[in-house]
Design an enzyme around this catalytic site. Structure first.
Site, mmCIF file in Angstrom:
data_model
loop_
_atom_site.group_PDB
_atom_site.id
_atom_site.type_symbol
_atom_site.label_atom_id
_atom_site.label_comp_id
_atom_site.label_asym_id
_atom_site.label_seq_id
_atom_site.Cartn_x
_atom_site.Cartn_y
_atom_site.Cartn_z
ATOM 1 N N HIS A 73 -4.887 -20.926 -16.203
ATOM 2 C CA HIS A 73 -5.735 -20.201 -17.829
ATOM 3 C C HIS A 73 -4.699 -19.614 -18.608
ATOM 4 O O HIS A 73 -4.378 -19.518 -19.387
ATOM 5 C CB HIS A 73 -6.456 -19.215 -16.961
ATOM 6 C CG HIS A 73 -5.555 -17.586 -16.636
ATOM 7 N ND1 HIS A 73 -5.152 -17.651 -15.777
ATOM 8 C CD2 HIS A 73 -4.804 -16.971 -17.520
ATOM 9 C CE1 HIS A 73 -4.878 -16.769 -14.833
ATOM 10 N NE2 HIS A 73 -4.967 -16.520 -16.329
ATOM 11 N N CYS A 132 -2.774 -7.706 -14.408
ATOM 12 C CA CYS A 132 -4.143 -8.033 -13.206
ATOM 13 C C CYS A 132 -4.254 -6.491 -12.482
ATOM 14 O O CYS A 132 -4.693 -6.065 -12.188
ATOM 15 C CB CYS A 132 -3.671 -8.947 -11.941
ATOM 16 S SG CYS A 132 -3.354 -10.215 -12.508
#
Length: 331
Positions: free
Chosen positions: A140, A264
């Site tokens: 991604h 994240c």
């Protein structure tokens, strides 16, 4: 793989397990600024499999200290299972001296895993001239579908599998292969590599403009990371006296998205382990903002950020960090 996280887990766990077969090698040498996709499985092995995790220090620029790595290896090179160092840091953008680290690892016959999730498409990666054992990327980051990733292993290099059941992909990763995802990832890698130089030059120009203008408009700001060897689309500022979370929310209200650390780790109320490893003090760490420029970023958007960011900093500073200071004093 299903992404960079799986690729890192497979490399760290698989390398560690495979290295225990002929001799106990408990030590895992990991850079202090690694992504949690590498740090967490290493610490998991520490809890479950007798591993000993030793962090490789970095300097104030967020770059591996090669002398310290040499000292860690010299303690006993025969009990080191693997070394794990990311190619470029995801928070402050510092690029590591990978070629020197590869030579050091090869000289002592220690497997080296490199997380190149941030590097692919932004930096030149030529595995034909670097004798690298293991490298992970995530789809991604370069326009491939989510849940696609890749673990590249040197020819003949073995890792123990994490998944069992079908012995696909030369017994490294069991399970039905995501053929469509693999094809899309392959094309994305091909395009990212072909356009890397052009892409990096454009982002670097925008990044340098952003750093120059913000440093002028907010003179007491600090640019974290290596100013010379860094990802072309990465900027990371500390604005002392202003909460990074406050700046983030103020910019979000104006349609500008930034972060206060790793994407994240969004929502994690603690200072960045990367900044702390670099020796950044607590108050500068919690006043930090990461700005990442990408393929779709335009000069108009950068100009908008240059206009809006100083006001967001000023407003955030009005709120101050008194609560954080009081809590820190109590501790």
């Amino acid at each position: 793989t299903a992404g960079g996280t799986e690729a890192d887990n497979l490399a760290v766990k698989g390398l560690y397990w495979s290295r225990q077969k002929d001799k106990v090698r408990p030590r895992i040498l990991v850079s202090a600024i690694e992504h949690h996709a590498v740090l967490d499985p290493a610490h998991w092995l520490e809890k479950t499999s007798g591993a000993i995790v030793e962090l490789i220090p970095v300097n104030q620029k967020g770059v591996i200290d090669l002398d310290e790595l040499t000292k860690l290896i010299a303690k006993n090179e025969t009990d080191v299972a693997l070394i794990a160092v990311m190619w470029a840091n995801n928070e402050v953008g510092s690029v590591q001296p990978i070629e020197e680290i590869v030579k050091l690892a090869n000289a002592h016959q220690i497997p080296l895993h490199v997380d190149a999730v941030q590097a692919i498409g932004s930096l030149e990666i030529d595995l034909s001239r670097i004798n690298l054992d293991s490298l992970a990327i995530s789809g991604h980051k370069i326009g491939a579908p989510h849940a696609t990733g890749l673990l590249v292993l040197r020819n003949g290099f073995k890792v123990d599998p994490v998944l069992h059941g079908g012995n696909q992909e030369p017994e490294v990763r069991s399970g039905t292969i995501n053929t469509a995802g693999a094809a899309a990832l392959g094309l994305a890698v091909e395009l990212a590599v072909a356009k890397q130089a052009q892409h990096a030059a454009r982002l670097q120009a925008l990044r340098d403009k952003l750093i120059k203008e913000i440093s002028s408009l907010v003179p007491d700001c600090v640019v974290n990371g290596d100013l010379e060897n860094r990802l072309p689309g990465n900027t990371h500022f500390s604005f002392f006296g202003a909460s990074g979370d406050s700046i983030l929310m103020l910019l979000d209200q104006q349609g500008i998205e930034v972060s206060t650390g790793s994407a994240c780790s969004a929502g994690v109320a603690q200072p960045s382990h990367v900044l702390m490893a670099m020796g950044v003090d607590l108050f500068h760490a919690i006043s930090s903002v990461r700005i990442t420029l990408g393929t779709s970023t335009t000069e108009t958007e950068v100009n908008q950020l240059i206009t809006k960011l100083p006001q967001a900093v000023a407003t955030a500073r009005l709120a101050g960090l008194n609560v954080g200071k009081k809590e820190a004093v109590k501790e």
